[in-house]
Scaffold this active site. Structure first.
Site, PDB file in Angstrom:
ATOM      1  N   HIS A 277       0.825  -1.210   0.000  1.00  0.00           N
ATOM      2  CA  HIS A 277       0.000   0.000   0.000  1.00  0.00           C
ATOM      3  C   HIS A 277       0.857   1.257   0.000  1.00  0.00           C
ATOM      4  O   HIS A 277       0.515   2.247  -0.653  1.00  0.00           O
ATOM      5  CB  HIS A 277      -0.940   0.006   1.210  1.00  0.00           C
ATOM      6  CG  HIS A 277      -2.189  -0.789   1.010  1.00  0.00           C
ATOM      7  ND1 HIS A 277      -3.454  -0.266   1.183  1.00  0.00           N
ATOM      8  CD2 HIS A 277      -2.382  -2.077   0.625  1.00  0.00           C
ATOM      9  CE1 HIS A 277      -4.362  -1.193   0.922  1.00  0.00           C
ATOM     10  NE2 HIS A 277      -3.730  -2.312   0.587  1.00  0.00           N
ATOM     11  N   ASP A 278       1.967   1.215   0.732  1.00  0.00           N
ATOM     12  CA  ASP A 278       2.837   2.390   0.770  1.00  0.00           C
ATOM     13  C   ASP A 278       3.450   2.645  -0.608  1.00  0.00           C
ATOM     14  O   ASP A 278       3.442   3.774  -1.096  1.00  0.00           O
ATOM     15  CB  ASP A 278       3.943   2.197   1.808  1.00  0.00           C
ATOM     16  CG  ASP A 278       4.838   3.426   1.928  1.00  0.00           C
ATOM     17  OD1 ASP A 278       4.289   4.532   2.125  1.00  0.00           O
ATOM     18  OD2 ASP A 278       6.059   3.294   1.821  1.00  0.00           O
TER      19      ASP A 278
ATOM     20  N   SER B 226       5.057   7.204   3.489  1.00  0.00           N
ATOM     21  CA  SER B 226       4.039   8.241   3.667  1.00  0.00           C
ATOM     22  C   SER B 226       2.763   7.681   4.289  1.00  0.00           C
ATOM     23  O   SER B 226       1.982   8.429   4.893  1.00  0.00           O
ATOM     24  CB  SER B 226       3.712   8.914   2.326  1.00  0.00           C
ATOM     25  OG  SER B 226       3.296   7.971   1.360  1.00  0.00           O
TER      26      SER B 226
ATOM     27  N   GLU C 110      -3.103   9.573   4.191  1.00  0.00           N
ATOM     28  CA  GLU C 110      -3.348   8.381   3.374  1.00  0.00           C
ATOM     29  C   GLU C 110      -4.081   7.302   4.168  1.00  0.00           C
ATOM     30  O   GLU C 110      -5.033   6.687   3.688  1.00  0.00           O
ATOM     31  CB  GLU C 110      -2.015   7.775   2.891  1.00  0.00           C
ATOM     32  CG  GLU C 110      -1.317   8.521   1.788  1.00  0.00           C
ATOM     33  CD  GLU C 110       0.023   7.882   1.435  1.00  0.00           C
ATOM     34  OE1 GLU C 110       0.169   6.642   1.581  1.00  0.00           O
ATOM     35  OE2 GLU C 110       0.933   8.616   1.011  1.00  0.00           O
TER      36      GLU C 110
ATOM     37  N   ASP D 205      -6.092 -17.663   2.065  1.00  0.00           N
ATOM     38  CA  ASP D 205      -5.701 -19.005   1.636  1.00  0.00           C
ATOM     39  C   ASP D 205      -6.345 -19.995   2.598  1.00  0.00           C
ATOM     40  O   ASP D 205      -5.920 -20.102   3.755  1.00  0.00           O
ATOM     41  CB  ASP D 205      -4.172 -19.128   1.662  1.00  0.00           C
ATOM     42  CG  ASP D 205      -3.677 -20.531   1.325  1.00  0.00           C
ATOM     43  OD1 ASP D 205      -4.505 -21.453   1.196  1.00  0.00           O
ATOM     44  OD2 ASP D 205      -2.455 -20.703   1.197  1.00  0.00           O
TER      45      ASP D 205
ATOM     46  N   ASP E  58       3.675 -19.872   0.707  1.00  0.00           N
ATOM     47  CA  ASP E  58       3.977 -20.925  -0.258  1.00  0.00           C
ATOM     48  C   ASP E  58       3.163 -20.716  -1.533  1.00  0.00           C
ATOM     49  O   ASP E  58       2.457 -19.721  -1.686  1.00  0.00           O
ATOM     50  CB  ASP E  58       3.694 -22.311   0.350  1.00  0.00           C
ATOM     51  CG  ASP E  58       2.262 -22.440   0.895  1.00  0.00           C
ATOM     52  OD1 ASP E  58       1.370 -21.700   0.420  1.00  0.00           O
ATOM     53  OD2 ASP E  58       2.030 -23.272   1.789  1.00  0.00           O
TER      54      ASP E  58
END
Length: 318
Positions: free
Chosen positions: A62-63, A72, A81, A238, A246
């Site tokens: 995301h950064d 940020s 943000e 998962d 994995d």
């Protein structure tokens, strides 16, 4: 037209010269033990809570996709943000991991105020991947921390759960990442969780269940995510090996067990299916592709030299 081309050339030159200043031994003289200090702090946090791993990994992504890899996303202000709705689900443990690692680094007199939050996040991300069974890899360092963080800058910068392959490729290509890079980075969904609202339309459609979703799996999801479920309920991305980094994520896609539309489309679309099949059958191929993609991701929009700062506190500019 010539001005547009010139602008693109200059932008490419700026980006290239910025990440060209990154190097693996950046802190060799100023803070030679930075990697072991960060690894120790991250390991301690990981042993306290598993969320450390997916939380930190997602935070890095995301950064980097918003304003580049400049930390940020950590800044706190009335219009930051992290207050955008796409960032509200970022796990607090991810932030806390970097904050604790930063404190550990700065507690060393030789390292105090010499290592950026952006670099600590990059190192911590590598460490949580390794701690969960994934590959360990060399991390390029030398990033500076950004001084700007706005809610508006997040808009249309992050992939959404319903994205098509074309939308995914377009967004990743804007950061110099290929389709193979995108598929490899999507493998990070081998860890972590999602809230029911992010995929409820797939299990509660007007015609029943999304036809690309494994029926048995969809019925299990309905049990875990009934109508009007508590929005805080989280589901593993998962369903098979949720705590291990994995290639089972790709094997799940082959079985129609991709939680998001943007996961399953990687298998249902003929253009990306061969790469999914390769990664599903060859964990080493996936690991190599993931490391290559993470290295490229770590170069996105970086600030170096005097372009940024080294924050004393990751949450505020100096």
């Amino acid at each position: 037209m010539k001005k547009q081309i010139l602008s693109l050339v200059l932008l490419s030159f700026f980006v290239a010269t910025s990440y060209a200043q990154l190097r693996q031994n950046f802190y060799q003289t100023s803070c030679p033990n930075v990697e072991s200090i960060v690894r120790s702090a991250v390991t301690k946090k990981f042993l306290q809570t598993f969320v450390t791993a997916p939380g930190t990994l997602r935070l890095f992504f995301h950064d980097c996709f918003v304003r580049g890899c400049d930390a940020s996303v950590f800044l706190s202000n009335p219009n930051a943000e992290r207050d955008h709705h796409d960032d509200l689900s970022l796990a607090g443990d991810g932030f806390d991991t970097v904050i604790k690692a930063k404190a550990a680094v700065d507690s060393n007199p030789n390292c105090r105020n010499k290592v950026s939050c952006a670099d600590i996040l990059a190192l911590a991300t590598r460490d949580v991947v390794a701690l969960t069974g994934g590959p360990s890899y060399k991390v390029e360092l030398g990033r500076r921390d950004g001084r700007i963080s706005t809610k508006k800058s997040v808009q249309h910068k992050l992939p959404h759960p319903e994205f098509t392959l074309d939308q995914l490729n377009t967004m990743f290509a804007s950061h110099g990442l290929s389709q193979t890079d995108m598929i490899a980075l999507s493998g990070a969904h081998t860890l972590g969780f999602s809230h029911c609202s992010q995929f409820s339309k797939r299990i509660y459609t007007k015609s029943g269940i999304d036809r690309t979703l494994n029926t048995k799996y969809a019925l299990q999801l309905r049990q875990m995510c009934p109508v009007n479920v508590d929005p805080r309920i989280a589901i593993n991305m998962d369903p098979t090996t949720p705590r291990t980094f994995d290639n089972v994520y790709y094997q799940n896609l082959q079985q129609g067990k991709g939680l998001f539309i943007s996961d399953q489309i990687l298998y249902t679309d003929n253009r990306s299916r061969p790469t999914v099949n390769l990664f599903a059958s060859n964990n080493n191929a996936f690991n190599q592709a993931f490391v290559a993609a993470m290295t490229k991701l770590g170069r996105v929009g970086v600030l170096t030299g005097n372009q940024g700062e080294i924050r004393r506190d990751c949450s505020r500019v100096n």
